[in-house]
Scaffold this active site. Structure first.
Site, short mmCIF file in Angstrom:
data_model
loop_
_atom_site.label_atom_id
_atom_site.label_comp_id
_atom_site.label_asym_id
_atom_site.label_seq_id
_atom_site.Cartn_x
_atom_site.Cartn_y
_atom_site.Cartn_z
N LYS A 37 28.76 37.02 23.01
CA LYS A 37 27.47 36.83 22.32
C LYS A 37 26.60 35.82 23.07
CE LYS A 37 26.93 33.86 18.70
NZ LYS A 37 25.76 33.02 18.85
N ASN A 38 27.21 34.70 23.47
CA ASN A 38 26.41 33.62 24.05
C ASN A 38 25.94 33.92 25.47
OD1 ASN A 38 26.65 32.28 21.68
ND2 ASN A 38 27.94 30.61 22.45
N ARG A 117 18.88 30.56 16.46
CA ARG A 117 18.42 29.52 17.35
C ARG A 117 18.15 30.02 18.78
NH1 ARG A 117 18.40 23.93 17.92
NH2 ARG A 117 18.90 23.30 20.04
N CYS A 141 22.86 28.09 12.90
CA CYS A 141 23.89 27.52 12.03
C CYS A 141 23.54 26.08 11.65
CB CYS A 141 25.23 27.49 12.75
SG CYS A 141 26.04 29.07 12.84
N ARG A 146 20.38 19.54 15.81
CA ARG A 146 20.08 20.46 16.90
C ARG A 146 18.61 20.42 17.36
NH1 ARG A 146 23.48 25.94 16.11
NH2 ARG A 146 23.66 25.84 18.36
N VAL A 187 24.69 17.08 28.33
CA VAL A 187 24.88 18.47 28.71
C VAL A 187 24.44 19.37 27.54
CG1 VAL A 187 26.58 20.22 29.33
CG2 VAL A 187 26.79 17.91 30.24
N SER A 188 23.51 20.27 27.82
CA SER A 188 23.06 21.21 26.79
C SER A 188 23.03 22.62 27.38
CB SER A 188 21.66 20.84 26.31
OG SER A 188 21.02 21.95 25.71
N ASP A 331 32.99 25.59 19.80
CA ASP A 331 32.97 26.87 19.08
C ASP A 331 34.38 27.35 18.72
OD1 ASP A 331 30.25 26.93 19.13
OD2 ASP A 331 30.06 28.52 20.64
N ILE A 353 30.38 17.29 19.93
CA ILE A 353 29.14 18.00 20.31
C ILE A 353 28.14 18.05 19.15
CG2 ILE A 353 28.17 20.13 21.32
CD1 ILE A 353 30.24 18.94 23.19
N ARG A 423 27.22 37.68 12.45
CA ARG A 423 26.32 37.24 13.53
C ARG A 423 27.06 37.20 14.86
NH1 ARG A 423 24.53 31.79 12.90
NH2 ARG A 423 23.73 32.34 14.94
C1 UD1 Z 1 25.10 26.75 22.56
C2 UD1 Z 1 25.87 27.90 21.96
C3 UD1 Z 1 26.70 27.42 20.78
C4 UD1 Z 1 27.61 26.26 21.20
C5 UD1 Z 1 26.81 25.17 21.92
C6 UD1 Z 1 27.68 24.09 22.51
C7 UD1 Z 1 24.58 29.89 22.36
C8 UD1 Z 1 23.73 30.98 21.81
N1 UD1 Z 1 24.95 28.92 21.53
O1 UD1 Z 1 24.24 26.24 21.55
O2 UD1 Z 1 27.49 28.51 20.32
O3 UD1 Z 1 28.21 25.70 20.06
O4 UD1 Z 1 26.03 25.73 22.99
O5 UD1 Z 1 28.61 24.65 23.38
O6 UD1 Z 1 24.92 29.90 23.52
N2 UD1 Z 1 20.71 18.79 22.13
C9 UD1 Z 1 19.71 17.84 22.10
N3 UD1 Z 1 18.45 18.20 22.52
C10 UD1 Z 1 18.16 19.46 22.97
C11 UD1 Z 1 19.21 20.41 23.00
C12 UD1 Z 1 20.47 20.05 22.57
O7 UD1 Z 1 19.93 16.69 21.71
O8 UD1 Z 1 17.01 19.73 23.33
C13 UD1 Z 1 22.08 18.41 21.68
C14 UD1 Z 1 22.58 19.22 20.47
O9 UD1 Z 1 22.11 18.69 19.26
C15 UD1 Z 1 24.08 19.08 20.63
C16 UD1 Z 1 24.26 19.08 22.14
O10 UD1 Z 1 23.00 18.73 22.70
O11 UD1 Z 1 24.52 17.86 20.11
C17 UD1 Z 1 24.73 20.38 22.73
O12 UD1 Z 1 23.92 21.43 22.25
P1 UD1 Z 1 23.58 22.72 23.13
O13 UD1 Z 1 24.58 22.83 24.23
O14 UD1 Z 1 22.15 22.70 23.49
O15 UD1 Z 1 23.83 23.87 22.07
P2 UD1 Z 1 23.06 25.25 21.96
O16 UD1 Z 1 22.53 25.66 23.29
O17 UD1 Z 1 22.15 25.19 20.80
#
Ligand code: UD1
Length: 445
Positions: A37-38, A117, A141, A146, A187-188, A331, A353, A423
């Site tokens: 999915k991701n 999201r 979720c 986030r 890391v995001s 996850d 995370i 989902r």
């Molecule tokens: C993606 C995955 C999700 C997984 C997550 C972490 C998809 C569709 N979703 O979510 O399943 O749980 O990675 O492996 O691929 N953050 C900030 N600012 C930002 C963006 C993120 O502070 O602009 C923080 C978030 O709140 C969190 C951390 O960074 O604490 C990691 O989030 P992120 O890796 O961005 O998660 P998603 O991309 O939303």
């Protein structure tokens, strides 16, 4: 070995659907692993970067993928679906032909984006190709706040002006994006996708430091390269991108879902038996495999994928801390906690995370689990017996931890709000029934 399962049509995600689990069966047979999915979601978004057609194979039949199709169609993207290609393995998903020949609308409205999201990620490609985008702030979720600040910082480093107005991000780069130096504070996954999707069409060089290295990012980067993008350092923390003026069409197969793989590995570890996860990519799950082996589960990698066995031995307690890839994935945290509820001893599970990702604890307790929360750490004391009960899915991954516990519980567990599951898990009840689990979907009124 039982028969391989075949995916059914995508589930409608009816709000009132429930899943009934009668625990106690050992599982034996083959489960086909779906496309991730991701990876599928961002792969469906990157065709926005080119007027040519991108063909994606092995797209999982999920509610989130259907929702994203609707969002893309709103921008004018044309998507045709082809069935399984001749000779494809049983679990192969859909083939989508995605053509963004003309983008008719650069707005992604609230009613569509708020449900998922990842749909926010259209922001980068829309600015890169069209010089503007108006995208609603996202939903998804409820596992933490986030924010999207890092996405916006990345767009600004590439020369876009971003403002937030009435719940929308309005971004403009009328003269096009230009290369820049992006250094992420943490890391995001999403912010790395956003930066990468925008930088490939920016004028000049971009460096992305502290990039996420999740296999799904690698899968997207490899598809972008097939489309003509110039990216170096794929799979590492530093990505170097040389912008190109245009991208072209390509054909790509979505990588196997490591989260689904890890989930079914934990299911089989919990119930005992002998299950082959066909099409799994063990190289994307090394930390999870080591952890499960320490928990007493026998895992072998085969030409087909992975084979999971536990016959008679105890589940052993193992401490786990979630981390960005290659660490233990957030996850899979809920599912691992489900497994640890029956371990012979005490384990500690730390979530680093997301700050609110323990909502499954209350529900697992309804099945008899003994879990105490201390801030970001859960202390799980394994119990000899779980007992079936009514439980509620609270988010996508949490919901499947209840399935894991329910499969080992005595009696009947009724899982409510299964639209969370739909989902992200393709044909969960079909796949589990195919290996001998007593799992039935009860359609809501
Ligand atoms: C993606 C995955 C999700 C997984 C997550 C972490 C998809 C569709 N979703 O979510 O399943 O749980 O990675 O492996 O691929 N953050 C900030 N600012 C930002 C963006 C993120 O502070 O602009 C923080 C978030 O709140 C969190 C951390 O960074 O604490 C990691 O989030 P992120 O890796 O961005 O998660 P998603 O991309 O939303």
């Amino acid at each position: 070995m039982g028969l391989a399962t075949r995916p059914g049509p995508p589930k409608k995600g009816n709000l009132m659907d429930r899943i009934r689990i009668r625990g106690g069966n050992k599982l034996n047979g083959v489960i086909d692993i779906s496309g991730a999915k991701n990876a599928a979601l961002p792969l469906m978004i990157i065709p926005l970067l080119t007027p040519e057609t991108v063909t994606l194979h092995n797209v999982p039949r999920l509610v989130d993928a259907l929702r994203l199709q609707r969002i893309l169609q709103n921008h004018g993207v044309d998507i045709t679906t082809a069935g399984k290609r001749a000779g494809q393995a049983g679990g192969a998903g859909e083939t989508l032909r995605i053509s963004a020949k003309t983008i008719v609308d650069t707005t992604a409205p609230y009613d569509l984006v708020s449900k998922m999201r990842a749909s926010f990620w259209v922001l980068g490609p829309l600015i890169a190709r069209m010089g503007e985008a108006k995208v609603s702030l996202p939903g998804g979720c409820a596992i933490g706040t986030r924010p999207v600040d890092m996405h916006l910082q990345a767009m600004e480093k590439l020369g876009a002006e971003c403002v937030i107005d009435q719940g929308y991000v309005i971004a403009k780069a009328k003269k096009g994006l230009k290369g820049g130096h992006i250094s992420f504070a943490k890391v995001s996954v999403g912010a790395t996708h956003a930066a990468l999707m925008a930088a490939v069409l920016a004028h000049g060089e971009t460096i992305i430091e502290n990039a996420a290295t999740e296999p799904e990012i690698t899968d997207v980067a490899e598809c972008l390269v097939k489309m003509g993008a110039k990216i170096e350092g794929i799979g590492t923390r530093t990505l170097h991108i040389t912008g190109v003026t245009s991208l072209h069409g390509a054909e790509h197969t979505v990588i196997a879902d490591r989260i689904e793989t890890g989930t079914y590995a934990m299911v089989a570890g919990m119930t005992g038996g002998d299950v082959t996860l066909r099409g799994a990519r063990p190289d994307t799950l090394e930390d999870v495999i080591l952890t499960l082996r320490r928990a007493g589960i026998d895992i072998t990698t085969t030409n087909e994928g992975m084979r999971i066995k536990r016959n008679g031995s105890d589940i052993l307690p193992v401490d786990v801390t979630t981390d960005p890839y290659p660490g233990f994935p957030t996850d899979l945290q809920a599912q691992f906690m489900g497994l640890m509820t029956k371990a012979k001893g005490k384990s500690h599970i730390r979530e680093t995370i997301f700050e609110n990702r323990f909502m499954h604890v209350q529900e697992l307790a309804r099945l008899g689990a003994d879990i105490h929360l201390h801030g970001d750490m859960a202390e799980v004391r394994g119990v000899a017996k779980l007992t079936g009960a009514d439980v509620m899915a609270t988010d996508l991954r949490a919901s499947v931890s209840l399935v894991i516990a329910g499969l080992a519980a005595e009696g009947e567990t009724m899982l409510h709000r299964v639209y969370h599951l739909d989902r992200g898990f393709e044909d969960l009840e079909g796949k589990l029934s195919g290996v001998g689990a007593d799992v039935t979907r009860i359609a809501g009124a």
